[in-house]
Structure formats: structure tokens, C-alpha cells
Design a protein around this motif. Structure first.
Motif, short mmCIF file in Angstrom:
data_model
loop_
_atom_site.label_atom_id
_atom_site.label_comp_id
_atom_site.label_asym_id
_atom_site.label_seq_id
_atom_site.Cartn_x
_atom_site.Cartn_y
_atom_site.Cartn_z
N ARG A 1 -31.93 -0.18 89.29
CA ARG A 1 -32.77 -0.50 90.45
C ARG A 1 -33.95 0.45 90.41
NH1 ARG A 1 -32.14 -1.48 96.66
NH2 ARG A 1 -33.80 -0.18 97.50
N LEU A 2 -35.15 -0.11 90.46
CA LEU A 2 -36.38 0.68 90.56
C LEU A 2 -36.80 0.68 92.02
CD1 LEU A 2 -38.41 2.21 88.71
CD2 LEU A 2 -39.80 0.12 88.72
N THR A 3 -36.89 1.87 92.61
CA THR A 3 -37.12 2.00 94.06
C THR A 3 -38.42 2.75 94.31
OG1 THR A 3 -34.73 2.08 94.40
CG2 THR A 3 -36.12 2.85 96.22
N ASP A 4 -39.16 2.31 95.33
CA ASP A 4 -40.38 2.99 95.73
C ASP A 4 -40.03 4.36 96.32
OD1 ASP A 4 -42.53 3.70 97.89
OD2 ASP A 4 -43.50 2.19 96.62
N GLY A 5 -40.66 5.41 95.79
CA GLY A 5 -40.31 6.75 96.21
C GLY A 5 -40.72 7.06 97.63
N GLU A 6 -41.74 6.40 98.15
CA GLU A 6 -42.21 6.68 99.51
C GLU A 6 -41.44 5.88 100.54
OE1 GLU A 6 -46.36 6.62 102.16
OE2 GLU A 6 -46.35 5.94 100.07
N THR A 7 -41.30 4.57 100.32
CA THR A 7 -40.71 3.70 101.34
C THR A 7 -39.21 3.49 101.16
OG1 THR A 7 -41.11 1.67 100.06
CG2 THR A 7 -42.90 2.47 101.48
N GLY A 8 -38.71 3.70 99.94
CA GLY A 8 -37.30 3.43 99.68
C GLY A 8 -37.00 1.96 99.45
N ARG A 9 -38.03 1.14 99.36
CA ARG A 9 -37.82 -0.30 99.14
C ARG A 9 -37.63 -0.59 97.66
NH1 ARG A 9 -42.82 -2.19 103.01
NH2 ARG A 9 -41.81 -1.75 105.03
N GLU A 10 -36.86 -1.60 97.39
CA GLU A 10 -36.63 -2.01 96.01
C GLU A 10 -37.92 -2.59 95.41
OE1 GLU A 10 -34.46 -5.79 94.29
OE2 GLU A 10 -32.96 -4.28 94.86
N VAL A 11 -38.26 -2.13 94.21
CA VAL A 11 -39.42 -2.66 93.51
C VAL A 11 -39.00 -3.79 92.59
CG1 VAL A 11 -41.26 -2.10 91.85
CG2 VAL A 11 -40.62 -0.43 93.62
N ASP A 12 -37.93 -3.56 91.82
CA ASP A 12 -37.43 -4.60 90.92
C ASP A 12 -36.07 -4.13 90.40
OD1 ASP A 12 -37.26 -6.91 89.50
OD2 ASP A 12 -38.98 -6.52 88.17
N THR A 13 -35.39 -5.04 89.71
CA THR A 13 -34.11 -4.69 89.10
C THR A 13 -34.14 -5.03 87.62
OG1 THR A 13 -33.17 -6.84 89.68
CG2 THR A 13 -32.82 -5.03 91.23
N PHE A 14 -33.24 -4.42 86.89
CA PHE A 14 -33.14 -4.59 85.44
C PHE A 14 -31.67 -4.72 85.11
CE2 PHE A 14 -32.28 -2.64 81.32
CZ PHE A 14 -33.25 -3.16 80.48
N ASP A 15 -31.32 -5.71 84.31
CA ASP A 15 -29.92 -5.90 83.91
C ASP A 15 -29.94 -6.41 82.47
OD1 ASP A 15 -27.24 -6.56 83.57
OD2 ASP A 15 -27.01 -7.13 85.67
N GLU A 16 -29.50 -5.54 81.56
CA GLU A 16 -29.58 -5.91 80.15
C GLU A 16 -28.43 -5.28 79.39
OE1 GLU A 16 -32.71 -5.22 76.51
OE2 GLU A 16 -33.55 -5.91 78.44
N THR A 17 -28.00 -5.95 78.35
CA THR A 17 -26.93 -5.47 77.49
C THR A 17 -27.48 -5.27 76.09
OG1 THR A 17 -25.25 -6.64 78.77
CG2 THR A 17 -24.66 -6.01 76.52
N GLY A 18 -27.04 -4.19 75.43
CA GLY A 18 -27.50 -3.90 74.09
C GLY A 18 -26.41 -3.26 73.25
N ARG A 19 -26.75 -3.01 72.00
CA ARG A 19 -25.77 -2.47 71.07
C ARG A 19 -25.33 -1.06 71.44
NH1 ARG A 19 -26.16 0.65 66.67
NH2 ARG A 19 -28.42 0.71 66.90
N SER A 20 -26.29 -0.23 71.90
CA SER A 20 -25.97 1.15 72.25
C SER A 20 -26.69 1.51 73.54
CB SER A 20 -26.39 2.12 71.14
OG SER A 20 -27.79 2.26 71.11
N VAL A 21 -26.26 2.62 74.15
CA VAL A 21 -26.84 3.02 75.43
C VAL A 21 -28.32 3.35 75.28
CG1 VAL A 21 -26.13 5.44 75.16
CG2 VAL A 21 -26.55 4.52 77.44
N LEU A 22 -28.72 3.96 74.16
CA LEU A 22 -30.12 4.32 74.00
C LEU A 22 -30.99 3.12 73.64
CD1 LEU A 22 -30.13 7.84 72.31
CD2 LEU A 22 -30.32 7.22 74.72
N ASP A 23 -30.42 2.12 72.99
CA ASP A 23 -31.18 0.89 72.74
C ASP A 23 -31.58 0.25 74.07
OD1 ASP A 23 -31.21 0.95 69.97
OD2 ASP A 23 -29.28 -0.08 69.80
#
Length: 778
Positions: A230-252
Motif C-alpha cells: 500500500r502506498l500512502t500519502d504521508g501528509e493525509t494518510g490516504r491511500e495513493v495506490d496498491t501493488f500486488d505482484e508475485t515473482g521468483r524472488s523477494v528482490l525481483d
């Protein structure tokens, strides 16, 4: 019947075409598009504001009515229409509306350049340039530890650090990683940084003035690793967007998440400022075993500040992936701390071999560390300053620069670095404390007070700023204001024994012995850990020693040594005992003082480690000074200076400042030389009551009675109940018996319960009898 009818669309188009409007519109749209594209080209190639492109598009659109009206009046193939007042008013109105729309729409948009060029001098005197983002276009991003599997806590840490390290490559981003929030999260009840609720993360993000921050989860799935962010606005605390993805490794997946965050922030394009954007697995490692070991070590080092515990994990990471450059660099830190300089240099050499896997900033850090480990302090200092100059957006080189500058006595450089840190990261409140310390070393009390106050305002739940304010107030001769600041500090941290001990010292300093000693007693009783108890016992022992209560002080010191023995090696403990030996002399315990110094100097580890040998010599000098053996003290100081110089350390860094040398000069009968040392000291640095008292005693010994009285008066203004200053003034005012007796009364009030062998009290009583006094008068 009339043949009038509404013109058809074909007729309208014919008329517009005859007047040239369609052709004009086509040419204008094509020209405007080309102009906007050209502006876009300029912004990307010359680092101009991307808002200029938007402004150009709006200007082209808003100017279209005026263009068409002008074309209509000119007529094209149709008869020309004279531009009359209504037409001119329409053009003016269009211009005013266009200006208003542009003014309102872009008033708060930065229209200046997105980047600038910074210049530094290279190692060989060459000019080194780097293009950096301007502050208006830099954004602040934070990443908290992600919630991960209970059996693999390192996954959540690795994901957060992978995202943070990847984003940190962008010159348009300032990145806060979990270790930047560690201290405050610990105080909030999250000692390992995991499971932080969104509300607390938002609170910390707002304090750090982040534009956005990242939270979320990481989990193992059949396809590999899944990140849900979850990407959140630092001033208002509102959600900016979400990300949900699967990959081969955590760093990928972390690498993809970093790209997503950059896209969400819509960072400006500037080819001049483009930096290498290595994928997260290249910056760190693609080996899961090495990543787990490194992440565990980095958490221990950065979050828990446990360098020794981190060492084996960095070693494991470097062994699992020999090209893991960052693991080699971090391994060199505990190796250096343990005195393994050869191992540290080998680790840095391994990092140098694979420095292509380091960010540009970390390559500069590597150069500094190599020079520092190679015992080339001046070159290392120059490399560090170059790193800071080329990376004006980073706090890490400034933090190191400030610490080294303080050690070198470059207080101006240190202050500048700390103030730049504060400007870059207002949430870095610790920099206020360090800047205040540097300002004190410059004798800039008002500036130090401002930094302490800023810290106290920013951290109302911490006592450090208030303790600093109390120290400044004492130096400014406002002891009651100091006491009030310390009372406020005890409200901020009521269970902190160090704060309560400081309040005790301030109360004793104004003559409120019962209250002050009661505070010391509370500090000892509230201490929870061995280190806290040892510190509280030591503080009370030193105060009680100054009051002449030998037996009580020795009991506290014995208890202090017992606590210290649980956490301190034998050599350091022997040196610590020798450190207080000089205080024993005025209690008539010369034999015990000499034995403590001899035990320290005879310890095998002290004899083998040059720095320990120098410190033991300093303690010998202190005892010799207290015993009145000035020549022996000066000889010990010179030997300590020689030992320290061989290790690149001067006497002050070894704990022997100019005060010790001046005291030894007085003991050697060279009072005039001592006065010069003391006068230079009080001129250069803020000095407490004790230093001014010493100066007054030296001036009296040198025959400067007026100067002595002035200095001793200053000592009492800083600490009204300083008994030794009162005794010194009584000696000076023998020809004014009433005044002398008043000062002796004040001294003996402090020493009312001094043991019989306490020499200053013996002298005060003897002098009082000589002056015809029969009782103590406060």
C-alpha cells in the motif's frame, strides 16, 4: 413566401473555409503541437521543469480563440473584416482569461530547473561534477518493514530494504528505510520494527515529512514470493495506490515495486541527472542464503545498533556470495571495531573488486573507508568532504563528516554538516543535539540553546533537549533556570535515573543539599539495569566526595565497581578505578590513590595497548597533581602525549584537556603559565564553575588579586554553593575578615558532614579560627 432558411453545415464549413479559419486552425494545431514537443525536448535534455510542458499546452489551448478571431477578421478568400472595438475587447478578454487560468493553475508549481550541477575537487586536484535534483523536485519516500511469515521474519526486512536501496539510486528521491524509524518505534512498543499499525506508520511519516510511505505484506506462494503493498500519502494518510505482484524472488518483486513507486510519483525526466539504476538483486544479491544473512546482520547493525552481533551474519553473506560488495563493506565495520585492521582492509579490497554492484554514493563511501582504514586520515577527511559536496541531498556523508570534524576540532564544519542534515531531514532531531554540542565547543551558548530548544519542542517525550538547556543555563549563570529545565526533564522521563541525578547535582550546586542528595538517592533506587545503577552510584559518589563524606563515597564506589564488573573488562575497570584516584588524595587517602594508579599501570592489557597506557599515565598525572607533585605530573603528561601521538590521538581525545596541564603547572609553582592556559580555555570554550575557580586560584598564586576575585565571583555566579570557590575567596579576602568569614561559612555549610580527614574542610575551619570565627555562618 420568403426563401430564407438556416445555413446548412456544408454552407457553414464553406464560409469558414473562405475566411481561412479551417486552414488557420490546422496550421495552428500543428505548430502548437510542435512547440509543445520542442518544450518537452528541452525539459528532458536541459533539466527544465516538466510543468513548462503543461503550461505550453494550456497556453496553446487558451490562445486558440484569439488566433481564430484574428484569422476571421483577416478574411482569407472572403472580404476582410475591419477589427473594431468589440473584436479588440474579445482579444483582450481572452488574454486576461488565459493569464488568469495560467496564474491560478501554475502558481504553486515549481517552474525552475529540476537539477543543478555541483562541483568538488578530486583526489588529484581535478574538477569533479555531478548533476543533482533541486529541492523543489525531490520527494521523500519511506519504507517500513513488511509483515512476513513468522518463520521467515527476514523476508519482510529484505523486501523493505530492497525497495529502499533501489529507490535510493534516484537523484529525485530521499529515502527513509526502517532503521531511520527504529528509535521512535522502539519507544512506541515495537522493538523489532515489525507489525507497525498503519496509524503509527502515518504518524512517523508525517513527522519525517514524507510525501509517501510503503507498508504491506510479503508471503511465500507456489510461484515464488508475493508482495502486497500500500502506498500512502504521508501528509493525509490516504491511500495513493496498491501493488500486488508475485515473482521468483523477494528482490525481483521489490525491484518491480520500486519502479511502480517511481511511476506513481511521476518523477521528472532529466537525462543530465540520470543515474545508473541497478536492479535490486544486483545492488544486493540474488542468492537467498546470502540475502537472509545480510538482512539479519543489517537489522542488527542499523536497527539494534549491535555491531558485534551483526559481524558473523555479514561474514556468512560475503562467503555465500563473494561478489556481494555491500556485505564486504559492512563486514569491515565490526572488524575495525574489534581491532582487526587487516581483516577490515581485506573486506574493503573485496568490495573494491566488485564495486560495480554499488550505487554511486556507496562507491564514494568505499573510497573514504579504504583511506580511513589505511591510516591516511587527511586523505580520508578530504574524500569524505568530497562525498558530501557531490551528494548535497544525502545525510549519511554529513553524519560521518560531522563526527570526524568534531574529533578534529573543526567545529564550524561539524555545525554546518549538522544544520544541513536538519534542513534535509527535519525528522532527524538527533542532529539538533549534536549541533548544540558543537556550538558549545565554539562557546556559542545562544546558538546551542536554540538547538536544544528545537529538540525539546520536537521530542516532548525525551529529556535530552531539556538537559542540554539546563547545561546552557548553568553556563550562563542562571542556576535556578537550570533547575527548572531539569524538573521539566524529569516530567518528560520520570523513570530516567540520569535525569534525576542531574537534578540532584543542580540542587546541590545552589546549596539545597537535602533535596539534591535525595534526588541522587531516588536515581540509585530507580535504576533498573547494571549500567544504569553503576552510573547513578558513580554520580552520587562523586557528589558525596565533593562534600567531604569519604566513607559514604567509598561505599558507593565499591558498589559502582561491582556493577561495572558485570559489563566491563578487567583492564577498563582498573582504569576506571584510577580515574577517581585523584579525588581520594584530598580525603587523606594518598596510599589508596597511588595503589589504584599502580594497579592500572601494572595490568597486562594496559601495558600492551598503547592507548590504555596513555590513559593510565593521565591518571598518574592527576594523582601527582592532587599530591602537589607538579614535576611528576608534568612528566606523566608528556609521556601520555607521546603514547597518544603514536596512535594519532592528542591529550584531549584521551581525556586530558588543558585543565589537567594547568593544574599540574600550578602544583609545579608555575602559576603564571597556568593562568595563560586557563584564560585561553575560558575564552575558547564554555567553562563551568570549576574551571573559573581554578583560574581564580592560579591568578591568586600569580599575584593577580583583582583578576582572582573576578574569576572566583564568576565561579560562584555559575554555582552559588561551590564550597571550594568560597574557600578560595576566603583565602583571598583575609584582609576583609567579615567577608572572608561569610565565604568560609558557606563552604563549611556544604562540608557540614565532612569526615575528619577531608583536607579542604580542615583548612576552612583553621582559617575561620585564625579570622576570629567561632561558628559556621552561612
Amino acid at each position: 413566401m420568403s426563401d430564407l432558411h438556416a445555413p446548412s453545415s456544408g454552407d457553414l464549413l464553406d464560409r469558414l473555409s473562405q475566411r481561412g479559419l479551417l486552414k488557420t486552425a490546422g496550421v495552428y494545431v500543428g505548430s502548437a503541437t510542435s512547440a509543445v514537443l520542442f518544450v518537452n525536448f528541452l525539459t528532458q535534455h536541459y533539466g527544465l521543469s516538466p510543468h513548462l510542458v503543461d503550461a505550453a499546452m494550456w497556453l496553446a489551448l487558451l490562445a486558440l480563440p484569439s488566433v481564430l478571431l484574428t484569422a476571421y477578421c483577416r478574411g482569407g478568400a472572403a472580404p476582410r473584416v475591419q477589427m473594431r472595438k468589440p473584436h479588440k475587447m474579445a482579444l483582450g478578454t481572452n488574454g486576461i482569461l488565459a493569464a488568469a487560468v495560467l496564474g491560478v493553475g501554475f502558481a504553486d508549481k515549481p517552474m525552475g530547473p529540476v537539477s543543478r550541477t555541483v562541483v568538488a575537487e578530486g583526489a588529484d586536484g581535478e574538477r569533479v561534477e555531478r548533476v543533482v535534483a533541486t529541492e523543489a523536485f525531490r520527494k521523500r519516500v519511506g519504507a517500513f518493514y513488511l509483515d512476513g511469515p513468522d518463520d521467515e521474519p527476514w523476508l519482510g526486512r529484505a523486501a523493505a530494504y530492497g525497495i529502499g536501496f533501489d529507490l535510493d539510486q534516484s537523484p529525485f528521491l530521499t529515502v527513509e528505510t526502517p532503521d531511520d524509524f527504529a528509535e521512535r518505534l522502539r519507544r512506541a512498543g515495537y522493538p523489532d520494527g515489525a507489525g507497525v499499525p498503519l496509524a503509527l506508520a502515518h504518524k512517523e511519516a508525517a513527522r519525517a515529512r514524507l510525501d509517501v510511505f510503503v507498508t504491506g505484506t510479503v508471503s511465500r506462494v507456489e510461484e515464488g514470493v508475493r508482495l502486497a503493498l500500500r502506498l500512502t500519502d504521508g501528509e493525509t494518510g490516504r491511500e495513493v495506490d496498491t501493488f500486488d505482484e508475485t515473482g521468483r524472488s523477494v528482490l525481483d518483486v521489490a525491484d518491480h515495486a520500486a519502479t511502480w513507486i517511481r511511476d506513481e510519483l511521476d518523477l521528472p525526466a532529466d537525462r543530465r541527472a540520470d543515474a545508473a539504476d541497478l536492479p535490486a538483486p544486483e545492488l544486493l544479491t540474488s542468492d537467498d542464503g546470502a540475502l537472509e544473512a545480510w538482512t539479519t546482520g543489517f537489522h542488527l547493525l542499523s536497527y539494534d545498533q549491535d555491531v558485534a552481533a551483526a559481524a558473523p551474519h555479514f561474514a556468512q553473506a560475503a562467503e555465500a556470495n563473494p561478489s556481494f560488495a555491500l556485505a564486504h563493506i559492512l563486514l569491515s565495520m565490526p572488524q575495525m571495531q574489534a581491532g582487526d585492521m587487516a581483516g577490515a582492509q581485506a573486506s574493503l579490497a573485496a568490495a573494491r573488486q566488485h564495486d560495480y554492484r554499488l550505487s554511486e554514493s556507496n562507491r564514494h563511501a568505499l573510497v573514504f573507508n579504504e583511506l580511513f582504514m589505511s591510516q591516511r586520515p587527511d586523505e580520508a577527511y578530504a574524500a569524505l568532504k568530497r562525498w558530501a559536496e557531490l551528494f548535497p541531498e544525502r545525510t549519511d556523508p554529513r553524519t560521518i563528516l560531522a563526527m570526524i570534524a568534531l574529533n578534529r576540532g573543526d567545529y564550524g564544519v561539524a555545525v554546518t554538516a549538522y544544520e544541513e542534515i536538519i534542513a534535509l531531514d527535519p525528522g532527524e532531531t538527533e542532529a539538533h543535539l549534536q549541533a548544540a554540542s558543537a556550538r558549545l565547543m565554539q562557546n556559542r551558548l545562544a546558538a546551542a540553546e536554540a538547538h536544544y530548544q528545537a529538540f525539546a519542542d520536537a521530542e516532548p517525550g525525551r529529556a535530552d533537549g531539556l538537559r542540554g538547556l539546563a547545561h546552557v543555563k548553568r553556563l550562563q549563570g542562571e542556576p535556578e533556570a537550570a533547575i527548572e529545565a531539569l524538573r521539566q526533564a524529569t516530567l518528560a522521563e520520570p523513570d530516567n535515573p540520569a535525569v534525576v541525578s542531574a537534578l540532584g547535582g543542580a540542587l546541590v550546586g545552589v546549596g539545597r543539599l537535602e533535596d539534591g542528595l535525595g534526588a541522587y538517592d531516588r536515581a540509585v533506587s530507580m535504576a533498573k539495569t547494571p549500567s544504569e545503577r553503576a552510573a547513578a552510584l558513580r554520580a552520587r559518589a562523586e557528589e558525596v566526595l565533593s562534600l567531604g563524606r569519604t566513607a559514604a563515597a567509598l561505599a558507593d564506589l565499591d558498589a559502582h565497581w561491582a556493577e561495572q564488573a558485570t559489563t566491563t573488562d578487567a583492564a577498563s575497570l582498573a582504569l576506571a578505578k584510577a580515574d577517581v584516584a585523584s579525588h581520594l588524595v584530598e580525603h587523606g587517602l594518598e596510599a589508596q590513590a597511588d595503589a589504584a594508579v599502580a594497579a592500572a599501570q601494572g595490568h597486562p592489557a594496559v601495558q600492551q595497548i598503547p592507548i590504555f597506557t596513555a590513559v593510565a599515565l593521565i591518571h598518574e598525572a592527576s594523582v601527582a597533581t592532587a599530591e602537589g607533585d607538579g614535576p611528576r605530573a608534568l612528566a606523566a603528561i608528556e609521556r601520555a602525549a607521546t603514547e597518544g601521538a603514536a596512535q594519532g590521538l592528542d591529550l584531549e581525545k584521551l581525556g586530558a584537556g588543558p585543565v589537567l596541564r594547568a593544574d599540574a603547572l600550578v602544583a609545579a609553582g608555575r602559576a603564571a603559565e597556568a593562568v595563560a592556559v586557563y584564560e585561553a580555555l575560558v575564552e575558547e570554550k564554555p567553562s563551568g564553575s570549576g574551571t573559573w575557580r581554578r583560574l581564580g586560584e592560579a591568578q591568586a598564586a600569580a599575584g593577580d588579586q583583582a583578576g582572582a576575585q573576578k574569576s572566583l565571583d564568576r565561579a560562584l555566579r555559575l554555582m552559588p554553593a561551590n564550597p571550594k570557590a568560597h574557600l578560595a575567596l576566603a583565602r583571598l579576602l583575609r584582609d576583609r575578615p567579615a567577608d572572608a568569614r561569610r565565604h568560609l561559612g558557606a563552604a563549611l555549610a556544604a562540608w557540614s558532614e565532612a569526615d575528619a580527614g577531608f583536607r579542604p574542610a580542615q583548612e576552612a575551619r583553621a582559617l575561620l579560627r585564625q579570622l576570629g570565627g567561632t561558628r559556621i555562618a552561612a
